[in-house]
Motif scaffolding. Structure first.
Motif, PDB file in Angstrom:
ATOM      1  N   MET A  73      -4.844  -8.806 -18.966  1.00 14.01           N
ATOM      2  CA  MET A  73      -5.015  -8.504 -17.543  1.00 14.01           C
ATOM      3  C   MET A  73      -4.022  -7.385 -17.223  1.00 14.01           C
ATOM      4  O   MET A  73      -2.807  -7.539 -17.430  1.00 14.01           O
ATOM      5  N   ALA A  74      -4.548  -6.250 -16.762  1.00 11.55           N
ATOM      6  CA  ALA A  74      -3.686  -5.122 -16.400  1.00 11.55           C
ATOM      7  C   ALA A  74      -3.498  -5.121 -14.885  1.00 11.55           C
ATOM      8  O   ALA A  74      -4.455  -4.938 -14.128  1.00 11.55           O
ATOM      9  N   TYR A  75      -2.278  -5.366 -14.440  1.00 11.15           N
ATOM     10  CA  TYR A  75      -1.953  -5.350 -13.014  1.00 11.15           C
ATOM     11  C   TYR A  75      -1.412  -3.963 -12.660  1.00 11.15           C
ATOM     12  O   TYR A  75      -0.315  -3.585 -13.097  1.00 11.15           O
ATOM     13  N   LEU A  76      -2.185  -3.201 -11.900  1.00 10.15           N
ATOM     14  CA  LEU A  76      -1.749  -1.876 -11.468  1.00 10.15           C
ATOM     15  C   LEU A  76      -1.340  -1.931 -10.003  1.00 10.15           C
ATOM     16  O   LEU A  76      -2.152  -2.252  -9.132  1.00 10.15           O
ATOM     17  N   ASP A  77      -0.085  -1.650  -9.738  1.00 13.18           N
ATOM     18  CA  ASP A  77       0.413  -1.584  -8.364  1.00 13.18           C
ATOM     19  C   ASP A  77       0.822  -0.146  -8.068  1.00 13.18           C
ATOM     20  O   ASP A  77       1.568   0.474  -8.836  1.00 13.18           O
ATOM     21  N   ILE A  78       0.330   0.365  -6.955  1.00 11.94           N
ATOM     22  CA  ILE A  78       0.663   1.719  -6.541  1.00 11.94           C
ATOM     23  C   ILE A  78       1.363   1.642  -5.188  1.00 11.94           C
ATOM     24  O   ILE A  78       0.840   1.059  -4.232  1.00 11.94           O
ATOM     25  N   TYR A  79       2.542   2.226  -5.125  1.00 17.61           N
ATOM     26  CA  TYR A  79       3.350   2.211  -3.904  1.00 17.61           C
ATOM     27  C   TYR A  79       3.389   3.613  -3.306  1.00 17.61           C
ATOM     28  O   TYR A  79       3.780   4.573  -3.969  1.00 17.61           O
ATOM     29  N   CYS A  80       2.963   3.713  -2.060  1.00 16.05           N
ATOM     30  CA  CYS A  80       3.037   4.983  -1.347  1.00 16.05           C
ATOM     31  C   CYS A  80       4.453   5.133  -0.787  1.00 16.05           C
ATOM     32  O   CYS A  80       4.878   4.350   0.063  1.00 16.05           O
ATOM     33  N   LEU A  81       5.171   6.118  -1.280  1.00 18.18           N
ATOM     34  CA  LEU A  81       6.548   6.342  -0.835  1.00 18.18           C
ATOM     35  C   LEU A  81       6.621   7.346   0.314  1.00 18.18           C
ATOM     36  O   LEU A  81       7.573   7.340   1.087  1.00 18.18           O
ATOM     37  N   ASP A  82       5.627   8.204   0.402  1.00 20.08           N
ATOM     38  CA  ASP A  82       5.563   9.193   1.487  1.00 20.08           C
ATOM     39  C   ASP A  82       4.091   9.510   1.729  1.00 20.08           C
ATOM     40  O   ASP A  82       3.391   9.940   0.812  1.00 20.08           O
ATOM     41  N   ALA A  83       3.617   9.254   2.950  1.00 25.53           N
ATOM     42  CA  ALA A  83       2.205   9.442   3.266  1.00 25.53           C
ATOM     43  C   ALA A  83       2.026  10.688   4.118  1.00 25.53           C
ATOM     44  O   ALA A  83       2.179  10.647   5.335  1.00 25.53           O
ATOM     45  N   ASP A  84       1.716  11.800   3.479  1.00 24.10           N
ATOM     46  CA  ASP A  84       1.498  13.047   4.202  1.00 24.10           C
ATOM     47  C   ASP A  84       0.133  13.630   3.856  1.00 24.10           C
ATOM     48  O   ASP A  84       0.005  14.794   3.507  1.00 24.10           O
ATOM     49  N   GLY A  85      -0.897  12.782   3.940  1.00 25.02           N
ATOM     50  CA  GLY A  85      -2.259  13.239   3.729  1.00 25.02           C
ATOM     51  C   GLY A  85      -2.738  13.096   2.302  1.00 25.02           C
ATOM     52  O   GLY A  85      -1.946  13.006   1.370  1.00 25.02           O
ATOM     53  N   ALA A  86      -4.077  13.078   2.138  1.00 22.53           N
ATOM     54  CA  ALA A  86      -4.726  12.979   0.828  1.00 22.53           C
ATOM     55  C   ALA A  86      -4.173  11.809   0.016  1.00 22.53           C
ATOM     56  O   ALA A  86      -3.847  11.952  -1.163  1.00 22.53           O
ATOM     57  N   LEU A  87      -4.082  10.649   0.624  1.00 25.28           N
ATOM     58  CA  LEU A  87      -3.478   9.487  -0.034  1.00 25.28           C
ATOM     59  C   LEU A  87      -4.264   9.068  -1.272  1.00 25.28           C
ATOM     60  O   LEU A  87      -3.680   8.754  -2.312  1.00 25.28           O
TER      61      LEU A  87
END
Length: 303
Positions: free
Chosen positions: A148-162
């Motif tokens: 099982m591959a757990y992929l977590d993505i954390y947005c550290l700065d949201a300045d468009g094109a997320l």
């Protein structure tokens, strides 16, 4: 005279800033008429992009991706699981996209950001439908054990094109991923083999002798465009996204196949040629991103 000039420049700058805040669309339309944006970019150019691999040492695969100020940290953790009866020879991938309050003033503590749910689903749909990962490669023992591959993505700065930045970080993390060595424990279960942590080595010999890299298939890349009248703004900032009439995201893969065309609400496209132009811009962007990923891996090999 110098003070007067400075004062005059400051006054003019304040007037421009006030006009930008009070009449943002008119401010942008003045730039669009000159085929340029306030940050100096041509309409079809994406922001500077970087990728750093191995950003999280405790993860099995990780990457930090930046598109302009938009910053994403992706980390993959692998765990052994029992596969489902419907897919006894396949592993699974679980993807979660996180937007903590530090990433944007509009994200409030204690309240999940609406965009996080949308981007999570987009990422899952894109990665699973693109064929980038063969889930059979994640199988260990038919019907008994798989990854099982757990992929977590954390947005550290949201300045468009997320979504674009999140997908890029996910692709880079899976490219960097090394599947751990596994062994059979005293109870006969297949588990991840570790030599650190409790200081003990498993008595049974490892099932696979070394870490394994996934064989990635067609890799998906995306480009979000903001549309206003006949104008197309590639890779919009958060300000541009909030002002322009329509947003579209085109996903293509390394085989030059159109994976998806995503348009979240907004008015219908006035010009069908806009779709063709967005695809052409995405194809060009894909080549840029492939080069950026190649350079990131070349840098790791040198290190």
């Amino acid at each position: 005279m110098g003070l007067l000039d400075s004062s005059g420049d400051l006054s003019a700058e304040m007037e421009v800033d006030a006009f930008r805040r009070l009449f943002p669309l008119r401010y942008y339309e003045r730039h669009l008429a000159e085929s340029i944006r306030p940050d100096g970019r041509p309409l079809g150019r994406a922001r500077d992009t970087t990728v750093a691999l191995g950003a999280v040492s405790s993860a099995d695969g990780s990457a930090l991706a930046k598109i302009g100020s938009t910053t994403m940290l992706a980390a993959i953790k692998m765990e052994v699981m029992t596969p489902s009866a419907e897919s006894p020879d396949e592993g699974c991938i679980a993807i979660e996209f996180h937007m903590p309050p530090i990433c944007s003033p509009i994200v409030r503590p204690g309240r999940p950001a609406e965009a996080a749910v949308v981007v999570s689903k987009q990422l899952s749909d894109t990665i699973l439908s693109s064929g980038m990962i063969d889930l059979k490669e994640l199988a260990l023992v038919s019907g008994k054990a798989a990854w099982m591959a757990y992929l977590d993505i954390y947005c550290l700065d949201a300045d468009g094109a997320l979504f674009d930045a999140a997908l890029l970080s996910a692709v880079a993390a899976f490219s960097h991923l090394q599947i751990p060595v596994v062994s059979v424990n005293d109870k006969g279960k297949i588990v991840a083999f570790t030599e650190e942590g409790d200081g003990r080595k498993l008595e049974k010999e490892a099932v696979n002798k070394e870490k394994i890299k996934l064989t990635l298939g067609s890799i998906p890349f995306s480009l979000t465009c903001a549309l206003h009248k006949k104008y197309i703004l590639a890779d919009p900032t958060s300000e541009e996204e909030s002002i322009m009439e329509t947003l579209v995201t085109v996903v293509m893969d390394s085989s030059d196949r159109l994976v998806s065309f995503y348009k979240p609400g907004g008015p219908a496209l006035a010009y069908t040629s806009l779709v063709t132009d967005c695809v052409a811009l995405t194809r060009h962007r894909m080549k840029e991103l492939e080069k950026i990923l190649d350079e990131a891996f070349s840098g790791m090999e040198v290190d």
